[in-house]
Design a protein around this motif. Sequence first.
Motif, short mmCIF file in Angstrom:
data_model
loop_
_atom_site.label_atom_id
_atom_site.label_comp_id
_atom_site.label_asym_id
_atom_site.label_seq_id
_atom_site.Cartn_x
_atom_site.Cartn_y
_atom_site.Cartn_z
N HIS A 90 0.82 -1.20 0.00
CA HIS A 90 0.00 0.00 0.00
C HIS A 90 0.86 1.26 0.00
O HIS A 90 0.46 2.28 -0.58
CB HIS A 90 -0.93 -0.02 1.21
CG HIS A 90 -2.07 -0.97 1.06
ND1 HIS A 90 -2.89 -1.33 2.10
CD2 HIS A 90 -2.52 -1.66 -0.02
CE1 HIS A 90 -3.80 -2.19 1.67
NE2 HIS A 90 -3.59 -2.41 0.38
N MET A 91 2.01 1.22 0.64
CA MET A 91 2.90 2.39 0.60
C MET A 91 3.41 2.64 -0.82
O MET A 91 3.56 3.79 -1.24
CB MET A 91 4.06 2.20 1.57
CG MET A 91 3.69 2.47 3.02
SD MET A 91 5.12 2.52 4.13
CE MET A 91 5.44 0.77 4.33
N VAL A 92 3.67 1.57 -1.56
CA VAL A 92 4.08 1.73 -2.96
C VAL A 92 2.96 2.39 -3.76
O VAL A 92 3.20 3.31 -4.56
CB VAL A 92 4.46 0.36 -3.57
CG1 VAL A 92 4.64 0.49 -5.08
CG2 VAL A 92 5.73 -0.17 -2.94
N LEU A 93 1.72 1.93 -3.55
CA LEU A 93 0.59 2.52 -4.26
C LEU A 93 0.40 4.00 -3.88
O LEU A 93 0.10 4.83 -4.74
CB LEU A 93 -0.68 1.74 -3.96
CG LEU A 93 -0.83 0.38 -4.63
CD1 LEU A 93 -2.09 -0.32 -4.14
CD2 LEU A 93 -0.86 0.51 -6.15
N LEU A 94 0.59 4.32 -2.60
CA LEU A 94 0.45 5.70 -2.16
C LEU A 94 1.54 6.57 -2.78
O LEU A 94 1.26 7.69 -3.26
CB LEU A 94 0.52 5.78 -0.64
CG LEU A 94 0.41 7.18 -0.02
CD1 LEU A 94 -0.93 7.82 -0.38
CD2 LEU A 94 0.58 7.11 1.50
N ALA A 95 2.77 6.09 -2.79
CA ALA A 95 3.87 6.84 -3.39
C ALA A 95 3.63 7.06 -4.89
O ALA A 95 3.84 8.16 -5.42
CB ALA A 95 5.19 6.11 -3.17
N LEU A 96 3.16 6.01 -5.57
CA LEU A 96 2.87 6.14 -7.01
C LEU A 96 1.76 7.15 -7.24
O LEU A 96 1.82 7.96 -8.18
CB LEU A 96 2.47 4.77 -7.57
CG LEU A 96 2.17 4.70 -9.08
CD1 LEU A 96 3.39 5.12 -9.88
CD2 LEU A 96 1.72 3.29 -9.46
N THR A 97 0.75 7.14 -6.37
CA THR A 97 -0.36 8.09 -6.49
C THR A 97 0.13 9.53 -6.34
O THR A 97 -0.27 10.42 -7.10
CB THR A 97 -1.43 7.80 -5.42
OG1 THR A 97 -1.96 6.49 -5.63
CG2 THR A 97 -2.54 8.82 -5.46
N VAL A 98 1.01 9.77 -5.36
CA VAL A 98 1.52 11.12 -5.14
C VAL A 98 2.36 11.59 -6.33
O VAL A 98 2.22 12.72 -6.80
CB VAL A 98 2.34 11.18 -3.83
CG1 VAL A 98 3.03 12.53 -3.69
CG2 VAL A 98 1.44 10.92 -2.63
N VAL A 99 3.24 10.72 -6.82
CA VAL A 99 4.11 11.09 -7.95
C VAL A 99 3.28 11.39 -9.19
O VAL A 99 3.43 12.43 -9.86
CB VAL A 99 5.14 9.99 -8.23
CG1 VAL A 99 5.89 10.27 -9.53
CG2 VAL A 99 6.12 9.86 -7.07
N VAL A 100 2.37 10.46 -9.54
CA VAL A 100 1.55 10.65 -10.73
C VAL A 100 0.62 11.85 -10.56
O VAL A 100 0.43 12.64 -11.49
CB VAL A 100 0.74 9.37 -11.02
CG1 VAL A 100 -0.28 9.61 -12.13
CG2 VAL A 100 1.67 8.23 -11.42
N GLY A 101 0.05 12.00 -9.35
CA GLY A 101 -0.81 13.15 -9.10
C GLY A 101 -0.08 14.47 -9.27
O GLY A 101 -0.62 15.43 -9.82
N THR A 102 1.16 14.52 -8.81
CA THR A 102 1.97 15.74 -8.96
C THR A 102 2.19 16.06 -10.44
O THR A 102 2.02 17.20 -10.88
CB THR A 102 3.32 15.57 -8.26
OG1 THR A 102 3.10 15.29 -6.87
CG2 THR A 102 4.16 16.83 -8.40
N LEU A 103 2.56 15.03 -11.22
CA LEU A 103 2.78 15.24 -12.64
C LEU A 103 1.49 15.62 -13.37
O LEU A 103 1.52 16.30 -14.40
CB LEU A 103 3.36 13.97 -13.27
CG LEU A 103 4.77 13.57 -12.77
CD1 LEU A 103 5.19 12.24 -13.36
CD2 LEU A 103 5.78 14.65 -13.10
N THR A 104 0.36 15.21 -12.82
CA THR A 104 -0.92 15.55 -13.43
C THR A 104 -1.30 17.00 -13.17
O THR A 104 -1.73 17.71 -14.09
CB THR A 104 -2.04 14.62 -12.90
OG1 THR A 104 -1.76 13.27 -13.30
CG2 THR A 104 -3.40 15.04 -13.45
N VAL A 105 -1.16 17.47 -11.92
CA VAL A 105 -1.69 18.79 -11.57
C VAL A 105 -0.74 19.93 -11.91
O VAL A 105 -1.20 21.06 -12.11
CB VAL A 105 -2.05 18.86 -10.07
CG1 VAL A 105 -3.07 17.80 -9.71
CG2 VAL A 105 -0.83 18.75 -9.18
N VAL A 106 0.57 19.67 -11.99
CA VAL A 106 1.52 20.76 -12.22
C VAL A 106 1.25 21.53 -13.52
O VAL A 106 1.26 22.76 -13.52
CB VAL A 106 2.98 20.24 -12.18
CG1 VAL A 106 3.94 21.26 -12.77
CG2 VAL A 106 3.38 19.94 -10.74
#
Length: 368
Positions: free
Chosen positions: A326-342
């Motif tokens: 789940h930590m891997v999924l959370l980290a992936l979500t944060v990274v992808v989310g950052t690349l999406t919103v920037v």
Amino acid sequence: MNTSATVRSLATQWTVVVPIVAAVALVLSWGRVLPAFAVGVVALCLAGAVLAAVHHAEVIAHRVGEPFGSLVLAVAVTVIEVALIVTLMADGGPKTSALARDTVFAAVMITCNGIVGLSLLVGAVRSRVAVFNAEGSGAALATVATLATLSLVLPTFTIGRPGPEFSTAQLIFAAVASLCLYGLFVAVQTVRHRDYFLPLTQDGRLKEEDQHAALPGRGATALSVAMLLIALVAVVGDAKSVSPTIESGVEAAGLPQAVVGVIIALLVLLPETLAAVRAAHRERVQTSLNLALGSAMASIGLTIPAIALASIWLPGPLQLGLSATHMVLLALTVVVGTLTVVPGRATLLQGGVHLAIFAAFVVLAISP
């Protein structure tokens, strides 16, 4: 039309009748073991209450404007969700020690990947490129990432208590930090930088409020507030009423106990999901992101303090730390989310990527 005729007209609307029927179903089913037919009836009432909640949330949002409308729905749903989690943990004993963690993490995955992905997909299909405010969405994502790390990741690595648990002092810090961060974000969202959370046009300008419908009057707005609260209580309460059937089905299927938290989060977050998709269809993707990220933030920022307070009398341990998967999924979500919103703009691809992460979360919840 005179006052009595107006009241009669409002009283016969399905959006008023259905929440009341769902609330009656909640009262009649609470604490009882339901047969299959009754479970089906309660499930239908739950679905109707979800649709009614979305309608009344949109009425309130039209009256108060953004981002207040999104905030009303997110906070209302989360407050009742917290009550549901505490109730289930109090009734379930030690076997529910990880229910708060599972439900909150499921809410984060559903909102930050499922709702965000659907909203970007619908917005991009509608206008080729989904446009939103990078400043507001980036601030919301940063707050969600910080809250999730402080409350769900750190307990796995602390050594104050054995297992993925906080010590008393650590839990108090996490609760206070969560409340402060959430309060600070709400102040920024609604007062100091409100324009960062307003919908944008395709060329990046603030979108004007819809003019095709007159603002609802005070009476209609007050009715919608009351019906929204009744509908949300009915949604969460009916979800609890059908949860024994869900738990029995999960156990009979040999699935992990965490699946129960995922299903409960899916049911509770249905109003936000429908409201976010409808906003994206109207080319108001920023409103969709306000709903998604605001719900994730409220789910952590309000649940952790409430659980910390309830842990005084709740039996058994309180497991908050995530597993490595789940930590891997959370980290992936944060990274992808950052690349999406920037960039402040997203295409079908970004929506598909978020939905792929959400699908991975569902698959791994069923088959860890």
